[in-house]
Scaffold this active site. Structure first.
Site, mmCIF file in Angstrom:
data_model
loop_
_atom_site.group_PDB
_atom_site.id
_atom_site.type_symbol
_atom_site.label_atom_id
_atom_site.label_comp_id
_atom_site.label_asym_id
_atom_site.label_seq_id
_atom_site.Cartn_x
_atom_site.Cartn_y
_atom_site.Cartn_z
ATOM 1 N N ASP A 129 31.417 44.594 37.469
ATOM 2 C CA ASP A 129 29.881 45.144 37.837
ATOM 3 C C ASP A 129 29.666 44.542 39.176
ATOM 4 O OD1 ASP A 129 27.370 45.431 37.676
ATOM 5 O OD2 ASP A 129 26.918 44.201 36.006
ATOM 6 N N ASP B 135 29.532 44.206 24.717
ATOM 7 C CA ASP B 135 28.555 43.756 23.479
ATOM 8 C C ASP B 135 27.072 43.822 24.117
ATOM 9 O OD1 ASP B 135 28.788 41.517 25.244
ATOM 10 O OD2 ASP B 135 27.427 40.521 23.975
ATOM 11 N N ASP C 116 37.237 44.305 30.977
ATOM 12 C CA ASP C 116 36.500 45.712 30.516
ATOM 13 C C ASP C 116 35.795 46.130 31.462
ATOM 14 O OD1 ASP C 116 34.956 43.260 30.950
ATOM 15 O OD2 ASP C 116 33.995 43.197 29.084
ATOM 16 N N PHE D 136 23.622 49.667 31.754
ATOM 17 C CA PHE D 136 24.205 48.806 30.824
ATOM 18 C C PHE D 136 24.913 49.543 29.982
ATOM 19 C CE2 PHE D 136 23.865 45.599 27.416
ATOM 20 C CZ PHE D 136 24.441 44.669 28.091
ATOM 21 N N VAL D 137 26.097 49.020 29.567
ATOM 22 C CA VAL D 137 26.854 49.860 28.720
ATOM 23 C C VAL D 137 27.218 48.860 27.438
ATOM 24 C CG1 VAL D 137 27.530 51.789 30.174
ATOM 25 C CG2 VAL D 137 28.927 49.828 29.809
ATOM 26 N N GLY E 198 35.234 40.742 25.720
ATOM 27 C CA GLY E 198 35.187 42.348 26.036
ATOM 28 C C GLY E 198 36.232 42.995 26.241
ATOM 29 N N LYS F 284 31.630 49.834 37.994
ATOM 30 C CA LYS F 284 30.351 50.321 38.248
ATOM 31 C C LYS F 284 30.346 49.981 39.636
ATOM 32 C CE LYS F 284 27.580 48.382 34.663
ATOM 33 N NZ LYS F 284 26.452 47.608 34.107
HETATM 34 P P1 5GP Z 1 30.294 41.022 37.074
HETATM 35 O O1 5GP Z 1 30.788 39.618 37.396
HETATM 36 O O2 5GP Z 1 31.390 42.017 37.541
HETATM 37 O O3 5GP Z 1 29.075 41.221 37.560
HETATM 38 O O4 5GP Z 1 30.292 41.197 35.458
HETATM 39 C C1 5GP Z 1 31.358 41.314 34.666
HETATM 40 C C2 5GP Z 1 31.121 40.659 33.337
HETATM 41 O O5 5GP Z 1 29.554 40.979 32.952
HETATM 42 C C3 5GP Z 1 31.816 41.847 32.557
HETATM 43 O O6 5GP Z 1 33.194 41.281 32.061
HETATM 44 C C4 5GP Z 1 30.845 41.716 31.377
HETATM 45 O O7 5GP Z 1 31.014 40.633 30.617
HETATM 46 C C5 5GP Z 1 29.409 41.835 31.927
HETATM 47 N N1 5GP Z 1 28.920 42.938 32.066
HETATM 48 C C6 5GP Z 1 28.645 43.583 33.059
HETATM 49 N N2 5GP Z 1 28.023 44.875 33.154
HETATM 50 C C7 5GP Z 1 27.808 45.119 31.916
HETATM 51 C C8 5GP Z 1 27.459 45.886 31.141
HETATM 52 O O8 5GP Z 1 26.992 46.990 31.441
HETATM 53 N N3 5GP Z 1 27.294 46.109 29.711
HETATM 54 C C9 5GP Z 1 28.114 44.949 28.820
HETATM 55 N N4 5GP Z 1 27.734 44.649 27.905
HETATM 56 N N5 5GP Z 1 28.507 43.656 29.784
HETATM 57 C C10 5GP Z 1 28.559 44.019 31.172
#
Ligand code: 5GP
Length: 184
Positions: A112, A168, A109, A161-162, A53, A140
């Site tokens: 979240d 992707d 990228d 979700f983007v 990403g 986010k």
């Molecule tokens: P976290 O561990 O912070 O919850 O998630 C990070 C990873 O989840 C990001 O690097 C990405 O791969 C995926 N992710 C989280 N939110 C999104 C989203 O809105 N869209 C997409 N395509 N991937 C996301």
């Protein structure tokens, strides 16, 4: 020739709307490049991209850095399925370079829940870099479960979700020059 966001949008009926246009991204990436460059006047940082990403952001950001730097790549599996972060992360491909005593910039990228970043920072800190900073294109804020430091943020976005600009949906849409939202 420039990217035409509208053309991508019209070509694919599954894309609902554009959240951040390619122009907005490029302007912000240029600003981030200037800000980050100021931090490293006397060192050669390693700019680490997180596959897959972070690749597009990493490629554009590198070209906006005015300081000498090296690059490296790391791959983790961080979520499965359509929209949720599972919190299960594992290193699929490790760094090639030794980061001990080096200044490291981690290029994410999107942050979240913060679980992936928190895990990665723990692993990388154990390797004793001189400094370890994080730049995330998207943040986010309302989705955060784990409190993680992000030194530079491109854009704060709502909890949706983007896709696009590296991100992707089922491995598709990474090529979009903008950040968008899928229908339904
Ligand atoms: P976290 O561990 O912070 O919850 O998630 C990070 C990873 O989840 C990001 O690097 C990405 O791969 C995926 N992710 C989280 N939110 C999104 C989203 O809105 N869209 C997409 N395509 N991937 C996301």
């Amino acid at each position: 020739m420039t990217f035409d966001d509208q053309e991508y949008l019209q070509r694919d009926p599954l894309i609902d709307r554009i959240l951040i246009t390619s122009d907005e991204i490029q302007r912000r990436v240029a600003e981030l490049g200037r800000e980050i460059s100021k931090e490293y006047p006397h060192s050669v940082p390693i700019v680490v991209s997180i596959l897959k990403g972070g690749v597009m952001f990493h490629a554009d950001l590198q070209r906006r850095l005015s300081v000498l730097h090296e690059i490296d790549f790391l791959s983790v599996s961080s979520y499965h399925g359509r929209t949720e972060s599972s919190g299960v992360v594992r290193i699929v491909k490790d760094l090639k370079e030794n980061i001990t005593d080096r200044d490291v910039i981690l290029v994410e990228d999107i942050v979240d829940t913060g679980r992936t970043l928190s895990y990665l920072l723990e692993i990388l800190r154990a390797r004793r870099p001189r400094s370890l900073k994080v730049v995330a294109l998207l943040n986010k804020v309302d989705a955060r479960v784990v409190d993680v430091p992000v030194d530079w943020v491109g854009f704060d976005i709502p909890n949706e979700f983007v896709i696009g600009y590296g991100l992707d949906w089922q491995e598709k849409y990474r090529n979009l020059p903008f950040v968008g939202v899928l229908k339904g």
